[in-house]
Write a protein that holds these residues in place. Structure first.
Motif, short mmCIF file in Angstrom:
data_model
loop_
_atom_site.label_atom_id
_atom_site.label_comp_id
_atom_site.label_asym_id
_atom_site.label_seq_id
_atom_site.Cartn_x
_atom_site.Cartn_y
_atom_site.Cartn_z
N GLN A 72 45.47 30.67 60.61
CA GLN A 72 45.89 31.38 61.80
C GLN A 72 47.22 32.04 61.47
N MET A 73 47.36 33.27 61.92
CA MET A 73 48.60 34.00 61.66
C MET A 73 48.81 35.03 62.75
N GLN A 74 50.04 35.50 62.85
CA GLN A 74 50.37 36.55 63.79
C GLN A 74 51.11 37.65 63.05
N ALA A 75 50.73 38.89 63.32
CA ALA A 75 51.34 40.03 62.66
C ALA A 75 52.85 40.05 62.87
N ALA A 76 53.32 39.60 64.03
CA ALA A 76 54.75 39.63 64.35
C ALA A 76 55.58 38.85 63.34
N ILE A 105 55.51 41.89 60.02
CA ILE A 105 55.60 43.35 59.97
C ILE A 105 57.02 43.89 59.92
N ASP A 106 58.01 43.13 60.33
CA ASP A 106 59.39 43.61 60.26
C ASP A 106 60.10 43.21 58.96
N ALA A 166 55.45 42.89 54.79
CA ALA A 166 54.59 43.80 55.56
C ALA A 166 53.40 44.30 54.72
N GLY A 167 53.66 44.69 53.50
CA GLY A 167 52.57 45.16 52.62
C GLY A 167 51.60 44.05 52.28
N LEU A 168 52.11 42.84 52.06
CA LEU A 168 51.25 41.70 51.77
C LEU A 168 50.38 41.35 52.98
N PHE A 169 50.98 41.43 54.17
CA PHE A 169 50.21 41.19 55.40
C PHE A 169 49.08 42.20 55.50
#
Length: 192
Positions: free
Chosen positions: A88-92, A95-96, A101-104
């Motif tokens: 489970q993960m959240q973009a928040a 991304i900052d 961010a690129g790995l996400f």
């Protein structure tokens, strides 16, 4: 350790770095879905050398996503198993951060590709499933008008329901893939 922590790995920056490689995601998926395996067994299934899969298995083990299967293997034949059933993960969380961010983005795209592959495989095999399954399978896609808070509440409720069905495997069970995503969509501008 709570029930969801035992079953789900909370993705942080360290785990994201490990999962940014599509082959590692595939190997972890195979260990989660099909159970323990050796590097050579996984190599045959993913079309790589056992040296390559061994290296990726060690990377997954270093961050705690997999571990040795003490019930199997020997010094020559090392077996690996997944520690958690899912992520489970959240973009928040990412991304900052310019380093993450690129790995996400890479990991999220790999997950979407794996979800598509799983659903496409089922559709290709749909005639092979017993009648008891055919009317139970559900593909659902909806558009709702929601606020961000309502979207979060919806996701929490769905994940709570999924959690209620999470239990150790029993005789007579069949593995069922469950995908959940809720995200906003930009509306298309009106054309005159």
């Amino acid at each position: 350790m709570g029930k969801s922590e035992r079953y789900l790995a909370r993705i942080d920056g360290r785990l994201l770095r490990a999962l940014s490689h599509p082959l590692r995601v595939r190997i972890l998926e195979l260990l989660r879905e099909d159970g323990p395996a050796t590097a050579s067994g996984l190599a045959k299934r993913v079309g790589e050398s056992s040296g390559t899969t061994s290296w990726h298995l060690r990377q997954l083990a270093e961050c705690g996503l997999i571990t040795d299967d003490a019930e199997r293997g020997s010094r020559r034949d090392r077996w690996w198993k997944a520690v958690h059933e899912g992520d489970q993960m959240q973009a928040a969380d990412f991304i900052d951060d310019p380093d993450l961010a690129g790995l996400f983005n890479a990991y999220a795209h790999t997950l979407i590709e794996r979800r598509y592959a799983a659903e496409a495989q089922f559709v290709a095999e749909v005639r092979d499933w017993a009648d008891e399954w055919i009317d139970k399978v559900n593909f659902h896609d909806s558009s709702l008008s929601l606020t961000p808070d309502e979207t979060a509440a919806l996701s929490d409720e769905i994940l709570e329901v999924i959690g209620r069905y999470r239990r150790p495997e029993q005789d007579g069970d069949t593995q069922v893939r469950v995908h959940w995503a809720a995200f906003p969509r930009r509306s298309r501008p009106e054309h005159p």
